[in-house]
Design a protein around this motif. Structure first.
Motif: not given
Length: 441
Positions: A258-280
């Protein structure tokens, strides 16, 4: 006489109808989108760590003085208008949880008053007590990034970690139970790790209830204890092949649960991505406070910072973005928290250099390069189209849903991908280093 500028390098087509105006607007923000606070204290220096952190006694008064200094700097930055409309904040380190309930709670409360939608704290299991958890939650923290690294005791000892697997599991579960969005941070290709033990760590981490998992292969960095132990030889347990195999195993296991990789080293369940990382990774300006903290500012933000930091030089003609790294030591900041006392390493990027940087950073995201960014880059970076098409031909990118998206090759061999995108940047990045009065350690 002020410091002299020197020069150094920092190391397609968009879909029809996409506009670059939104991306260009990020270069016009007058306040930071994100705030980073660096807490440089650790109970023990890990064998692999090259971050700006120092072993510190839990009763060292420097920690509370430093925390109070950060609070003062936040207030000053707020008064300059640099933190209006703040969206995310991240208290990192080091080990912020080592500050204890009172000092960490005070910092969190101060940051929470700025109104960010997401407020993250890093923590280690050995200092993440119930009191610290309660204080952080009551003060307004929404997210915890917990340094688990492994759930095998023998591997944790070799990494120099102070906790064992049982404590890590207990602390992650406790944080989840309190309602935090929790990231479980894991490390692969480490001494003593096997395919079986990595599979065990992954399976046990899944059972803890965290909605976000970060997976990093161990990098043996210069000057660390591991560098002294392992730099002379090539070790099979940390080879490129083993790193790739472990990262691929993590992808299979996490995406199968149930996780999706949204960045090289980061996996998230829906709605749980780190907004701070995404800002970078998406070109949003951010302010960093604390020793060795980094900022990426627009010209308007830089101008506001110069209102307090009179020693900062004017930006060279053509500058679109300014990167700064705080040079002051933790002791200097604790003694004199005024923003005007800070000294920096500074880089001034032109709009073309900033566009190349944004392409490089955006290529870390699994969703691929924002079409607006590609359109923006095409307008100011000759060769963007040829570069992107070449990366497609060489198997680092593919085209999907109107975007240039990293392939598995681009994911596993990211440095080659990022370097080729950065090479679009014209000229040299203008830089300078401000002098400081003495250096405490």
């Amino acid at each position: 006489m002020g410091p002299m500028l020197s020069s150094s390098r920092t190391g397609g087509t968009g879909a029809p109808g996409y506009q670059s105006s939104e991306w260009e607007a990020r270069l016009e923000r007058a306040s930071a989108y994100a705030l980073y606070l660096h807490v440089p204290f650790c109970a023990q220096k890990c064998a692999y760590c090259d971050f700006a952190s120092w072993t510190t006694r839990r009763d060292d008064p420097l920690m509370s003085s430093y925390a109070a200094a950060l609070a003062s700097q936040i207030d000053e930055a707020r008064g300059l208008g640099l933190l209006e409309g703040l969206e995310t904040a991240y208290i990192g380190g080091g080990t912020p949880s080592l500050l204890g309930a009172e000092s960490l709670g005070a910092i969190v409360r101060n940051v929470a008053s700025l109104g960010p939608a997401e407020l993250s704290c890093e923590a280690n299991p050995d200092s993440l007590t119930d009191e610290v958890l309660d204080a952080a939650r009551e003060a307004g923290a929404t997210r915890l990034s917990i340094g688990v690294q492994s759930l095998v005791d023998s591997e944790l000892r070799k990494l120099g970690r102070l906790h064992d697997a049982a404590l890590a599991q207990d602390r992650v579960r406790a944080a989840v139970a309190l309602g935090f969005d929790v990231s479980c941070d894991l490390m692969c290709a480490t001494p003593g790790q096997s395919d079986a033990s990595w599979a065990l760590t992954l399976s046990q981490a899944l059972a803890l209830g965290a909605g976000h998992v970060s997976v990093y292969p161990l990098m043996i960095e210069q000057g660390t204890a591991f560098d002294r132990l392992y730099s002379e030889d090539s070790y099979e347990w940390n080879s490129d092949e083993v790193q790739a195999q472990r990262m691929q195993k993590a992808q299979v296991v996490l995406e199968g649960n149930g996780f999706n990789r949204y960045e090289v080293a980061s996996y998230t369940k829906p709605g749980k991505a780190c907004k701070h990382n995404e800002a970078y990774w998406t070109g949003q300006p951010y302010l960093g406070l604390g020793t060795k903290a980094s900022s990426m500012l627009t010209l308007k933000c830089y101008s506001r910072l110069r209102d307090a930091c009179r020693e900062l030089p004017p930006s060279p003609s053509g500058t679109a973005r300014v990167r700064l790294t705080v040079l002051n030591s933790k002791e200097q900041i604790a003694r004199d928290p005024r923003l005007s006392s800070l000294r920096f390493d500074i880089e001034f990027l032109t709009s073309a250099q900033a566009a190349a940087e944004d392409l490089m950073l955006g290529a870390r995201l699994s969703e691929g390069l924002d079409p607006g960014l590609v359109a923006h880059a095409r307008g100011i970076l000759p060769g963007t189209g040829d570069c992107l098409e070449g990366l497609v031909r060489d198997g680092y990118l593919t085209k999907a849903h109107g975007r240039f998206v990293p392939t598995e090759r681009g994911w596993l061999l990211g440095n080659e991908l990022y370097e080729r995108l950065w090479d679009l940047a014209p000229g040299e990045v203008a830089s300078l280093r401000q002098s400081t009065m003495g250096e405490d350690r």
